[in-house]
Design a protein around this motif. Structure first.
Motif, PDB file in Angstrom:
ATOM      1  N   GLY A   1     105.325  28.171  13.877  1.00 61.63           N
ATOM      2  CA  GLY A   1     103.881  27.916  14.014  1.00 61.63           C
ATOM      3  C   GLY A   1     103.057  29.146  14.363  1.00 61.63           C
ATOM      4  N   PRO A   2     103.408  29.876  15.452  1.00 63.09           N
ATOM      5  CA  PRO A   2     102.623  31.060  15.829  1.00 63.09           C
ATOM      6  C   PRO A   2     102.626  32.137  14.745  1.00 63.09           C
ATOM      7  N   PHE A   3     103.746  32.274  14.052  1.00 66.61           N
ATOM      8  CA  PHE A   3     103.864  33.256  12.966  1.00 66.61           C
ATOM      9  C   PHE A   3     102.922  32.889  11.815  1.00 66.61           C
ATOM     10  N   ILE A   4     102.919  31.602  11.445  1.00 70.35           N
ATOM     11  CA  ILE A   4     102.038  31.126  10.360  1.00 70.35           C
ATOM     12  C   ILE A   4     100.573  31.350  10.731  1.00 70.35           C
ATOM     13  N   GLU A   5     100.226  31.066  11.998  1.00 68.78           N
ATOM     14  CA  GLU A   5      98.841  31.286  12.453  1.00 68.78           C
ATOM     15  C   GLU A   5      98.447  32.753  12.293  1.00 68.78           C
ATOM     16  N   ALA A   6      99.365  33.659  12.631  1.00 73.92           N
ATOM     17  CA  ALA A   6      99.089  35.099  12.503  1.00 73.92           C
ATOM     18  C   ALA A   6      98.927  35.490  11.034  1.00 73.92           C
ATOM     19  N   VAL A   7      99.739  34.898  10.150  1.00 74.80           N
ATOM     20  CA  VAL A   7      99.639  35.186   8.712  1.00 74.80           C
ATOM     21  C   VAL A   7      98.270  34.741   8.190  1.00 74.80           C
ATOM     22  N   LYS A   8      97.810  33.575   8.662  1.00 78.17           N
ATOM     23  CA  LYS A   8      96.525  33.016   8.204  1.00 78.17           C
ATOM     24  C   LYS A   8      95.333  33.882   8.610  1.00 78.17           C
ATOM     25  N   MET A   9      95.516  34.707   9.651  1.00 74.39           N
ATOM     26  CA  MET A   9      94.397  35.539  10.138  1.00 74.39           C
ATOM     27  C   MET A   9      94.040  36.664   9.167  1.00 74.39           C
ATOM     28  N   ARG A  10      94.928  36.961   8.209  1.00 73.98           N
ATOM     29  CA  ARG A  10      94.671  38.020   7.218  1.00 73.98           C
ATOM     30  C   ARG A  10      94.251  39.317   7.888  1.00 73.98           C
ATOM     31  N   LEU A  11      95.133  39.895   8.658  1.00 74.36           N
ATOM     32  CA  LEU A  11      94.806  41.052   9.508  1.00 74.36           C
ATOM     33  C   LEU A  11      95.243  42.389   8.925  1.00 74.36           C
ATOM     34  N   SER A  12      95.332  42.497   7.615  1.00 71.53           N
ATOM     35  CA  SER A  12      95.964  43.672   7.018  1.00 71.53           C
ATOM     36  C   SER A  12      95.310  45.013   7.394  1.00 71.53           C
ATOM     37  N   GLY A  13      94.061  45.005   7.846  1.00 68.20           N
ATOM     38  CA  GLY A  13      93.383  46.265   8.143  1.00 68.20           C
ATOM     39  C   GLY A  13      93.759  46.925   9.465  1.00 68.20           C
ATOM     40  N   LEU A  14      94.524  46.247  10.299  1.00 71.11           N
ATOM     41  CA  LEU A  14      94.831  46.794  11.627  1.00 71.11           C
ATOM     42  C   LEU A  14      95.887  47.906  11.552  1.00 71.11           C
TER      43      LEU A  14
ATOM     44  N   ASP B   1     106.293  22.289   6.080  1.00 75.86           N
ATOM     45  CA  ASP B   1     105.742  21.821   7.351  1.00 75.86           C
ATOM     46  C   ASP B   1     105.889  22.933   8.396  1.00 75.86           C
ATOM     47  N   PRO B   2     104.785  23.649   8.697  1.00 75.35           N
ATOM     48  CA  PRO B   2     104.870  24.762   9.644  1.00 75.35           C
ATOM     49  C   PRO B   2     105.199  24.334  11.071  1.00 75.35           C
ATOM     50  N   HIS B   3     105.154  23.013  11.347  1.00 76.22           N
ATOM     51  CA  HIS B   3     105.434  22.545  12.712  1.00 76.22           C
ATOM     52  C   HIS B   3     106.892  22.142  12.908  1.00 76.22           C
ATOM     53  N   ALA B   4     107.629  22.038  11.809  1.00 79.59           N
ATOM     54  CA  ALA B   4     109.035  21.622  11.920  1.00 79.59           C
ATOM     55  C   ALA B   4     109.877  22.802  12.377  1.00 79.59           C
ATOM     56  N   PRO B   5     110.806  22.580  13.317  1.00 79.93           N
ATOM     57  CA  PRO B   5     111.659  23.680  13.764  1.00 79.93           C
ATOM     58  C   PRO B   5     112.662  24.072  12.688  1.00 79.93           C
ATOM     59  N   ILE B   6     113.073  25.319  12.716  1.00 82.76           N
ATOM     60  CA  ILE B   6     114.125  25.800  11.820  1.00 82.76           C
ATOM     61  C   ILE B   6     115.397  25.920  12.645  1.00 82.76           C
ATOM     62  N   HIS B   7     116.469  25.303  12.167  1.00 85.73           N
ATOM     63  CA  HIS B   7     117.730  25.269  12.917  1.00 85.73           C
ATOM     64  C   HIS B   7     118.683  26.327  12.392  1.00 85.73           C
ATOM     65  N   LEU B   8     119.339  26.977  13.332  1.00 86.07           N
ATOM     66  CA  LEU B   8     120.295  28.026  12.998  1.00 86.07           C
ATOM     67  C   LEU B   8     121.651  27.658  13.584  1.00 86.07           C
ATOM     68  N   HIS B   9     122.698  27.684  12.766  1.00 84.34           N
ATOM     69  CA  HIS B   9     124.046  27.367  13.240  1.00 84.34           C
ATOM     70  C   HIS B   9     124.969  28.539  12.942  1.00 84.34           C
ATOM     71  N   VAL B  10     125.764  28.910  13.929  1.00 85.45           N
ATOM     72  CA  VAL B  10     126.706  30.019  13.752  1.00 85.45           C
ATOM     73  C   VAL B  10     128.127  29.449  13.757  1.00 85.45           C
ATOM     74  N   TYR B  11     128.917  29.859  12.770  1.00 81.21           N
ATOM     75  CA  TYR B  11     130.294  29.359  12.645  1.00 81.21           C
ATOM     76  C   TYR B  11     131.281  30.521  12.640  1.00 81.21           C
ATOM     77  N   ASP B  12     132.456  30.244  13.180  1.00 86.11           N
ATOM     78  CA  ASP B  12     133.583  31.157  13.082  1.00 86.11           C
ATOM     79  C   ASP B  12     134.424  30.650  11.911  1.00 86.11           C
ATOM     80  N   LYS B  13     134.505  31.448  10.876  1.00 83.07           N
ATOM     81  CA  LYS B  13     135.223  30.983   9.675  1.00 83.07           C
ATOM     82  C   LYS B  13     136.718  30.981   9.950  1.00 83.07           C
TER      83      LYS B  13
END
Length: 133
Positions: free
Chosen positions: A59-72, A30-42
């Motif tokens: 989401g914005p990253f996936i949209e850019a990937v879909k553009m298939r812009l490899s020639g730039l 699901d490209p719309h679901a957020p990815i959670h990051l947790h930092v711990y002190d061991k």
């Protein structure tokens, strides 16, 4: 209910400014679901102390990937994502082309902690035979 993936970096010992340089691979359903990051002190003697958390949206990253812009040209900026109340960005994030691949660099400000930032870079990996977006 989608299955939640959990990935863990290695532990960096005795360092107040740790560098992980770990590669973690998430499969995206699901490209719309957020990815959670947790930092711990061991902690040796007790439960690991939570050192803050952040979330980011791909989401914005996936949209850019879909553009298939490899020639730039190399280092062409495709999209800029600005810090806002809706995201944890500490500064403007650039989605760009590097060696024909879309990458996104981001600096996330950790929440629920006095101060702290985490830098990460997103890459898209095409896995043969997988369902394409």
């Amino acid at each position: 209910m989608s299955h939640m993936q959990k990935l863990k970096t290695r532990v960096v010992k005795k360092n107040l400014n740790p560098e992980w340089n770990d590669d973690l691979t998430l499969s995206i359903s699901d490209p719309h679901a957020p990815i959670h990051l947790h930092v711990y002190d061991k902690d040796t003697f007790s439960m690991d102390d939570k050192m803050g958390d952040a979330e980011f949206f791909i989401g914005p990253f996936i949209e850019a990937v879909k553009m298939r812009l490899s020639g730039l040209p190399n280092n062409t900026i495709v999209t800029k994502v600005l810090p806002s109340r809706q995201n944890c960005l500490a500064e403007e994030s650039h989605i760009m082309l590097k060696d024909g691949k879309v990458v996104q660099n981001m600096v996330l400000r950790l929440r629920n902690v006095e101060s702290g930032e985490v830098e990460l870079q997103l890459h898209w990996i095409d896995i043969p035979g997988s369902r394409h977006l």
